[in-house]
Design a protein around this motif. Structure first.
Motif, PDB file in Angstrom:
ATOM      1  N   ASN A  28       0.732  -1.273  -0.154  1.00 44.45           N
ATOM      2  CA  ASN A  28      -0.407   0.253   0.456  1.00 44.45           C
ATOM      3  C   ASN A  28       0.481   0.757  -0.255  1.00 44.45           C
ATOM      4  O   ASN A  28       0.890   1.907  -1.172  1.00 44.45           O
ATOM      5  CB  ASN A  28      -0.708  -0.192   1.206  1.00 44.45           C
ATOM      6  N   ILE A  29       1.947   1.273   0.783  1.00 47.37           N
ATOM      7  CA  ILE A  29       2.519   2.361   1.061  1.00 47.37           C
ATOM      8  C   ILE A  29       3.868   2.917  -0.326  1.00 47.37           C
ATOM      9  O   ILE A  29       3.618   3.903  -0.327  1.00 47.37           O
ATOM     10  CB  ILE A  29       3.220   2.412   2.424  1.00 47.37           C
ATOM     11  N   LEU A  30       3.706   2.231  -0.936  1.00 47.19           N
ATOM     12  CA  LEU A  30       4.524   2.321  -2.030  1.00 47.19           C
ATOM     13  C   LEU A  30       3.743   2.606  -3.749  1.00 47.19           C
ATOM     14  O   LEU A  30       3.974   3.307  -4.171  1.00 47.19           O
ATOM     15  CB  LEU A  30       4.831   0.707  -2.831  1.00 47.19           C
ATOM     16  N   ILE A  31       1.866   1.508  -3.339  1.00 51.32           N
ATOM     17  CA  ILE A  31       1.717   2.620  -4.533  1.00 51.32           C
ATOM     18  C   ILE A  31       1.470   4.228  -4.364  1.00 51.32           C
ATOM     19  O   ILE A  31       0.953   4.526  -5.023  1.00 51.32           O
ATOM     20  CB  ILE A  31       0.218   1.380  -4.921  1.00 51.32           C
ATOM     21  N   TYR A  32       0.771   3.808  -2.694  1.00 55.48           N
ATOM     22  CA  TYR A  32      -0.024   5.484  -2.366  1.00 55.48           C
ATOM     23  C   TYR A  32       1.770   6.859  -2.537  1.00 55.48           C
ATOM     24  O   TYR A  32       1.219   7.706  -3.355  1.00 55.48           O
ATOM     25  CB  TYR A  32       0.033   5.182  -1.149  1.00 55.48           C
ATOM     26  N   ASP A  33       2.462   6.211  -2.786  1.00 57.17           N
ATOM     27  CA  ASP A  33       3.694   7.200  -2.805  1.00 57.17           C
ATOM     28  C   ASP A  33       3.932   7.733  -4.423  1.00 57.17           C
ATOM     29  O   ASP A  33       3.931   8.424  -5.069  1.00 57.17           O
ATOM     30  CB  ASP A  33       5.043   6.570  -2.548  1.00 57.17           C
ATOM     31  N   LEU A  34       4.014   6.138  -5.182  1.00 56.94           N
ATOM     32  CA  LEU A  34       3.889   6.246  -6.928  1.00 56.94           C
ATOM     33  C   LEU A  34       2.598   7.109  -7.135  1.00 56.94           C
ATOM     34  O   LEU A  34       2.705   8.087  -8.012  1.00 56.94           O
ATOM     35  CB  LEU A  34       3.957   5.026  -7.327  1.00 56.94           C
ATOM     36  N   SER A  35       0.901   7.009  -6.166  1.00 57.58           N
ATOM     37  CA  SER A  35       0.213   7.805  -7.034  1.00 57.58           C
ATOM     38  C   SER A  35       0.528   9.569  -7.378  1.00 57.58           C
ATOM     39  O   SER A  35       0.026  10.425  -7.549  1.00 57.58           O
ATOM     40  CB  SER A  35      -0.695   7.316  -6.177  1.00 57.58           C
ATOM     41  N   ARG A  36       0.777   9.580  -5.828  1.00 52.90           N
ATOM     42  CA  ARG A  36       1.167  10.857  -5.513  1.00 52.90           C
ATOM     43  C   ARG A  36       2.573  11.769  -6.480  1.00 52.90           C
ATOM     44  O   ARG A  36       2.717  12.537  -6.299  1.00 52.90           O
ATOM     45  CB  ARG A  36       1.967  11.418  -3.976  1.00 52.90           C
ATOM     46  N   ASP A  37       3.630  10.711  -6.287  1.00 51.24           N
ATOM     47  CA  ASP A  37       4.797  11.341  -7.127  1.00 51.24           C
ATOM     48  C   ASP A  37       4.124  11.686  -9.355  1.00 51.24           C
ATOM     49  O   ASP A  37       4.539  11.961  -9.425  1.00 51.24           O
ATOM     50  CB  ASP A  37       5.598  10.091  -6.992  1.00 51.24           C
ATOM     51  N   ILE A  38       3.315  10.989  -9.008  1.00 50.75           N
ATOM     52  CA  ILE A  38       2.821  11.369 -10.403  1.00 50.75           C
ATOM     53  C   ILE A  38       1.253  12.725 -10.443  1.00 50.75           C
ATOM     54  O   ILE A  38       0.492  12.694 -11.774  1.00 50.75           O
ATOM     55  CB  ILE A  38       1.881  10.369 -11.631  1.00 50.75           C
ATOM     56  N   GLY A  39       0.886  13.242  -9.218  1.00 48.78           N
ATOM     57  CA  GLY A  39      -0.020  13.852  -9.261  1.00 48.78           C
ATOM     58  C   GLY A  39      -1.206  14.142  -8.988  1.00 48.78           C
ATOM     59  O   GLY A  39      -2.546  14.373  -8.919  1.00 48.78           O
ATOM     60  N   ARG A  40      -1.314  12.136  -8.264  1.00 49.11           N
ATOM     61  CA  ARG A  40      -3.408  12.045  -8.275  1.00 49.11           C
ATOM     62  C   ARG A  40      -2.718  11.560  -6.673  1.00 49.11           C
ATOM     63  O   ARG A  40      -2.034  11.075  -5.877  1.00 49.11           O
ATOM     64  CB  ARG A  40      -2.958  10.835  -8.991  1.00 49.11           C
TER      65      ARG A  40
END
Length: 292
Positions: free
Chosen positions: A144-156
């Motif tokens: 979860n923490i990985l995909i959340y970080d990736l989402s914020r990194d692409i502006g979502r």
């Protein structure tokens, strides 16, 4: 024939022994991991600045249940320095995950009168609703923490989250993911507020929050129904007979959303799904991109 039979018996015994050892090791592995984490947490050779944030919860003898939240005290230390020491309400969180030995918890920060109060915890924007997520079924603790970080990194937007070590009533509970509870907020899901009298024109367009989840919490009625959800016209890929996808009303919730708002958001999702499944799904004007 007799020797062959004895060989088969020995093989069966060997397989049974291996299976028994596997069961024993599986049952004890979670306990061993927790004991190892506790030993590390108590290791005096680890410098405070090298530790994960330490969260201590004291319920003063109260038992944490699945609703309502009970009063407790929470202390957060970062690098050996106390950064929060105050009142909270805490409850067990989740549905089927409540059967796991490592529970997730929902937390509200409270004032001296047990009223909600917005505070900043662990450097996150001020709010009152927080989650201690126990990634029990994810032994890596990372999904979860990985995909959340990736989402914020692409502006979502996705829930801001970080690892902590949690203890409740002096009992070490292990490594948890501390995270923002998803909700409408200028610092979280930043959508317009939707009132019950906004039932036409531009006002009707929202914002809305839907979720695909089990029915739990404040949803009305038993299971999925017209009061708390609407169904997709498309079955899940490789679905068995009767499987459906349901969208639950999260904001406005099932108790507050009006009939006009239900029609608007269900129609919008239906049109989006039709565009996504059409031959022209990639068309920027008539495909799914026009809806996001």
């Amino acid at each position: 024939m007799h020797l062959r039979f004895l060989g088969s018996v020995n093989l069966i015994r060997f397989i049974a022994l291996i299976f028994f050892i596997y069961l024993i090791s599986s049952c004890s592995s979670d306990e061993a991991i927790l004991e190892e984490q506790q030993e590390q947490a108590e290791d005096p050779t680890i410098n405070p600045e090298d530790r994960l944030p330490q969260v201590l919860v004291n319920t003063n003898g109260g038992t944490i249940v699945d609703e309502p939240k009970i009063p407790a005290l929470m202390t957060i230390s970062e690098q050996g320095i106390v950064t929060y020491d105050g009142n909270i309400g805490i409850e067990i969180r989740g549905a089927s995950s409540q059967m796991f030995p490592k529970k997730s918890y929902g937390v509200e920060t409270w004032d001296a009168n047990n009223e909600d109060i917005n505070v900043s915890l662990l450097g996150l924007p001020e709010e009152e609703d927080w989650v201690f997520y126990a990634p029990y079924s994810d032994k890596s603790l990372l999904r979860n923490i990985l995909i959340y970080d990736l989402s914020r990194d692409i502006g979502r937007y996705a829930s801001r989250s970080l690892f902590v070590e949690l203890s409740i009533n002096e009992a070490f509970k292990g490594v948890y993911v501390f995270m923002e509870k998803l909700k409408r907020d200028s610092q979280r899901i930043d959508i317009n507020k939707l009132s019950s009298d906004e039932v036409s024109g531009e006002d009707l367009t929202g914002g809305y929050i839907l979720k695909i989840d089990k029915t739990a919490g404040s949803n009305l009625g038993e299971g999925y129904n017209n009061q708390n959800s609407f169904s997709s016209a498309y079955a899940p890929p490789d679905a068995t007979t009767g499987q459906e996808i349901y969208f639950l009303y999260e904001y406005p919730d099932a108790e507050d959303i009006t009939p006009e708002q239900k029609v608007y958001i269900s129609t919008y999702i239906s049109d989006f799904e039709d565009a996504l499944s059409s031959d022209n799904f990639a068309d920027p004007d008539t495909g799914y991109a026009a809806y996001i």
